[in-house]
Design a protein around this motif. Structure first.
Motif, PDB file in Angstrom:
ATOM      1  N   PHE A 198       0.844  -1.221  -0.164  1.00 56.92           N
ATOM      2  CA  PHE A 198      -0.024  -0.103   0.004  1.00 56.92           C
ATOM      3  C   PHE A 198       1.025   1.027  -0.154  1.00 56.92           C
ATOM      4  N   PHE A 199       1.893   1.272   0.836  1.00 53.93           N
ATOM      5  CA  PHE A 199       2.680   2.510   0.977  1.00 53.93           C
ATOM      6  C   PHE A 199       3.730   2.708  -0.014  1.00 53.93           C
ATOM      7  N   GLU A 200       4.164   1.765  -0.813  1.00 54.29           N
ATOM      8  CA  GLU A 200       5.187   1.795  -1.485  1.00 54.29           C
ATOM      9  C   GLU A 200       4.641   1.919  -3.138  1.00 54.29           C
ATOM     10  N   ARG A 201       3.697   1.456  -3.267  1.00 58.62           N
ATOM     11  CA  ARG A 201       3.180   1.126  -4.691  1.00 58.62           C
ATOM     12  C   ARG A 201       1.641   2.030  -4.751  1.00 58.62           C
ATOM     13  N   THR A 202       0.599   1.503  -3.797  1.00 58.63           N
ATOM     14  CA  THR A 202      -0.706   1.804  -4.220  1.00 58.63           C
ATOM     15  C   THR A 202      -1.030   3.601  -3.982  1.00 58.63           C
ATOM     16  N   TRP A 203      -0.208   3.972  -2.693  1.00 59.47           N
ATOM     17  CA  TRP A 203      -0.485   5.259  -2.191  1.00 59.47           C
ATOM     18  C   TRP A 203      -0.127   6.224  -3.423  1.00 59.47           C
ATOM     19  N   SER A 204       0.975   6.285  -4.266  1.00 57.99           N
ATOM     20  CA  SER A 204       1.032   7.127  -5.101  1.00 57.99           C
ATOM     21  C   SER A 204       0.187   7.007  -6.268  1.00 57.99           C
ATOM     22  N   ARG A 205      -0.562   5.806  -6.490  1.00 56.36           N
ATOM     23  CA  ARG A 205      -1.680   6.013  -7.476  1.00 56.36           C
ATOM     24  C   ARG A 205      -2.842   6.513  -7.076  1.00 56.36           C
ATOM     25  N   ILE A 206      -3.069   6.206  -5.834  1.00 58.89           N
ATOM     26  CA  ILE A 206      -4.532   6.996  -5.339  1.00 58.89           C
ATOM     27  C   ILE A 206      -4.384   8.121  -4.734  1.00 58.89           C
ATOM     28  N   THR A 207      -3.371   8.866  -4.514  1.00 57.77           N
ATOM     29  CA  THR A 207      -3.099  10.104  -3.813  1.00 57.77           C
ATOM     30  C   THR A 207      -4.201  11.359  -4.269  1.00 57.77           C
ATOM     31  N   PRO A 208      -4.282  11.427  -5.514  1.00 62.79           N
ATOM     32  CA  PRO A 208      -4.927  12.406  -6.158  1.00 62.79           C
ATOM     33  C   PRO A 208      -6.442  12.223  -5.737  1.00 62.79           C
ATOM     34  N   PHE A 209      -6.877  10.901  -5.574  1.00 63.19           N
ATOM     35  CA  PHE A 209      -8.109  10.974  -5.384  1.00 63.19           C
ATOM     36  C   PHE A 209      -8.912  11.042  -3.829  1.00 63.19           C
ATOM     37  N   PHE A 210      -7.626  11.160  -3.107  1.00 62.75           N
ATOM     38  CA  PHE A 210      -7.919  11.296  -1.517  1.00 62.75           C
ATOM     39  C   PHE A 210      -7.477  12.475  -0.890  1.00 62.75           C
ATOM     40  N   LYS A 211      -6.995  13.339  -1.680  1.00 60.75           N
ATOM     41  CA  LYS A 211      -6.365  14.658  -0.981  1.00 60.75           C
ATOM     42  C   LYS A 211      -7.650  15.307  -0.288  1.00 60.75           C
ATOM     43  N   ASN A 212      -8.922  15.114  -0.518  1.00 57.56           N
ATOM     44  CA  ASN A 212      -9.755  15.751   0.315  1.00 57.56           C
ATOM     45  C   ASN A 212     -10.112  14.998   1.528  1.00 57.56           C
ATOM     46  N   ARG A 213      -9.439  14.046   1.921  1.00 60.17           N
ATOM     47  CA  ARG A 213      -9.829  13.250   2.962  1.00 60.17           C
ATOM     48  C   ARG A 213      -8.553  13.098   4.038  1.00 60.17           C
ATOM     49  N   ILE A 214      -7.506  13.559   3.308  1.00 58.27           N
ATOM     50  CA  ILE A 214      -6.015  13.575   4.205  1.00 58.27           C
ATOM     51  C   ILE A 214      -5.526  14.962   4.068  1.00 58.27           C
ATOM     52  N   ASN A 215      -5.901  15.990   4.854  1.00 58.43           N
ATOM     53  CA  ASN A 215      -5.228  17.480   4.643  1.00 58.43           C
ATOM     54  C   ASN A 215      -5.194  17.955   6.039  1.00 58.43           C
ATOM     55  N   ASP A 216      -5.001  19.255   5.737  1.00 58.61           N
ATOM     56  CA  ASP A 216      -5.002  20.049   6.969  1.00 58.61           C
ATOM     57  C   ASP A 216      -6.193  20.854   7.287  1.00 58.61           C
ATOM     58  N   HIS A 217      -7.237  20.507   6.549  1.00 62.61           N
ATOM     59  CA  HIS A 217      -8.344  21.418   6.807  1.00 62.61           C
ATOM     60  C   HIS A 217      -9.445  20.681   7.735  1.00 62.61           C
ATOM     61  N   PHE A 218      -9.299  21.305   9.099  1.00 63.53           N
ATOM     62  CA  PHE A 218     -10.159  20.470  10.038  1.00 63.53           C
ATOM     63  C   PHE A 218     -11.378  21.120  10.195  1.00 63.53           C
ATOM     64  N   GLN A 219     -12.506  20.267  10.622  1.00 69.32           N
ATOM     65  CA  GLN A 219     -13.698  20.810  11.047  1.00 69.32           C
ATOM     66  C   GLN A 219     -13.714  21.733  12.136  1.00 69.32           C
ATOM     67  N   THR A 220     -14.050  22.722  12.149  1.00 74.53           N
ATOM     68  CA  THR A 220     -14.204  23.259  13.213  1.00 74.53           C
ATOM     69  C   THR A 220     -15.806  23.534  13.627  1.00 74.53           C
ATOM     70  N   ILE A 221     -15.920  23.328  15.090  1.00 70.71           N
ATOM     71  CA  ILE A 221     -17.539  23.523  15.650  1.00 70.71           C
ATOM     72  C   ILE A 221     -17.651  24.723  16.350  1.00 70.71           C
ATOM     73  N   LYS A 222     -18.675  25.409  15.905  1.00 68.06           N
ATOM     74  CA  LYS A 222     -19.168  26.586  16.867  1.00 68.06           C
ATOM     75  C   LYS A 222     -19.534  26.271  18.203  1.00 68.06           C
ATOM     76  N   PRO A 223     -19.279  27.080  19.175  1.00 70.96           N
ATOM     77  CA  PRO A 223     -19.681  26.707  20.382  1.00 70.96           C
ATOM     78  C   PRO A 223     -21.272  27.222  20.384  1.00 70.96           C
ATOM     79  N   VAL A 224     -22.027  26.318  21.216  1.00 69.67           N
ATOM     80  CA  VAL A 224     -23.313  26.359  21.410  1.00 69.67           C
ATOM     81  C   VAL A 224     -23.806  27.814  22.059  1.00 69.67           C
ATOM     82  N   SER A 225     -24.701  28.531  21.646  1.00 71.47           N
ATOM     83  CA  SER A 225     -24.908  29.602  22.521  1.00 71.47           C
ATOM     84  C   SER A 225     -25.912  29.471  23.521  1.00 71.47           C
ATOM     85  N   SER A 226     -25.695  29.940  24.398  1.00 74.16           N
ATOM     86  CA  SER A 226     -26.662  29.621  25.683  1.00 74.16           C
ATOM     87  C   SER A 226     -27.839  30.779  25.535  1.00 74.16           C
ATOM     88  N   GLY A 227     -28.951  30.383  25.741  1.00 74.58           N
ATOM     89  CA  GLY A 227     -30.020  31.376  25.875  1.00 74.58           C
ATOM     90  C   GLY A 227     -31.239  31.456  25.119  1.00 74.58           C
TER      91      GLY A 227
END
Length: 84
Positions: free
Chosen positions: A55-84
């Motif tokens: 997987f890491f030596e052969r497969t990864w380089s072939r599938i990387t373009p298809f999975f850039k949206n899953r392995i990245n630095d774009h983290f989901q942020t959650i807004k705090p719940v407002s009280s009231g």
């Protein structure tokens, strides 16, 4: 790891000691498990290790373009719940 990572296109980010929701490597392990391990039986530890290496030596380089949206630095942020 620090020397090897840039050579294979991995940018290291330093995070708190335990933060799996912020750690892109956790996403990579999930993807590797989907492609290599899920629903498969390995007859020996060597065949398991060989499949992971494949997987890491052969497969990864072939599938990387298809999975850039899953392995990245774009983290989901959650807004705090407002009280009231």
């Amino acid at each position: 790891m620090k020397e090897a990572a840039p050579k294979i296109g991995i940018k290291l980010h330093y995070l708190p000691p335990y933060s799996p929701n912020l750690n892109p490597i956790e996403r990579l392990w999930t993807l590797m498990n989907e492609k290599v391990r899920n629903n498969k039986f390995f007859t020996s530890p060597k065949s398991f290790r060989d499949a992971i290496e494949e997987f890491f030596e052969r497969t990864w380089s072939r599938i990387t373009p298809f999975f850039k949206n899953r392995i990245n630095d774009h983290f989901q942020t959650i807004k705090p719940v407002s009280s009231g």
